[in-house]
Design an enzyme around this catalytic site. Structure first.
Site, short mmCIF file in Angstrom:
data_model
loop_
_atom_site.label_atom_id
_atom_site.label_comp_id
_atom_site.label_asym_id
_atom_site.label_seq_id
_atom_site.Cartn_x
_atom_site.Cartn_y
_atom_site.Cartn_z
N LYS A 67 74.07 107.03 61.66
CA LYS A 67 75.15 106.58 60.97
C LYS A 67 75.73 107.64 60.02
O LYS A 67 74.96 108.56 59.65
CB LYS A 67 74.88 105.31 60.55
N ARG A 84 63.96 101.45 69.48
CA ARG A 84 64.25 100.05 68.45
C ARG A 84 62.77 100.36 67.62
O ARG A 84 62.47 99.92 66.47
CB ARG A 84 64.31 98.88 69.19
N ASN A 119 71.91 101.40 57.01
CA ASN A 119 70.45 101.69 57.39
C ASN A 119 70.14 102.90 58.60
O ASN A 119 69.35 102.68 59.35
CB ASN A 119 70.23 100.27 58.24
N HIS A 121 71.50 103.31 64.67
CA HIS A 121 71.79 102.04 65.46
C HIS A 121 71.12 102.25 66.80
O HIS A 121 70.91 103.46 67.23
CB HIS A 121 73.34 101.91 65.89
#
EC number: 2.7.4.6
Length: 143
Positions: A11, A87, A114, A117
């Site tokens: 991000k 993940r 954060n 993704h």
């Protein structure tokens, strides 16, 4: 173990802090291979389309604004159980709850910014990959 593909975004916050190489190193150290990657600066329309499932949620406007605030890296990762492996490397969505050594614990500042993704299932990975990449852009890694 199943060889899967998953979709990943680094991000704007992590790109701005020059964490791309460090994050790619984490992917590769965990056994995930990068089979496609590109840097983009999302338009409002692209961000709204990608996050359409969240359009009725209160955070949608802020999410779109953040995701269009600077360049991002989008990539397709391949490996054994890639969705779950990716993940786990990312850590909890909220970096304050992410385990030490995960990408979000090490590179993210807040739940809103954060760092990355990752697709949550094989089905969403296929949809998200197709949103950003054509089949011709995916380069299987055979060696």
């Amino acid at each position: 173990m199943a060889i899967e593909r998953t979709f990943s975004i680094i991000k704007p916050d992590a790109v701005a802090k020059n964490h791309i190489g460090a994050i790619y190193n984490r992917f590769e150290t965990a056994g995930l291979k990068i089979v496609a990657a590109k840097m983009l600066h999302l338009t409002k329309e692209q961000a709204e389309g990608f996050y359409a499932e969240h359009s009725e949620r209160g955070f949608f406007g802020a999410l779109v604004a953040f995701m269009t605030s600077g360049p991002i890296m989008v990539q397709v990762l391949e490996g054994e159980n890639a969705v779950l492996a990716h993940r786990e490397i990312l850590g909890a969505t909220n970096p304050a709850q992410a385990a030490p050594g995960t990408i979000r614990a090490d590179f993210a500042e807040s739940i809103d910014e954060n760092a990355a993704h990752g697709s949550d299932a094989v089905e969403s990975a296929a949809r998200e990959i197709a949103y950003f990449f054509s089949a011709e852009e995916l380069c299987p890694r055979t060696r």
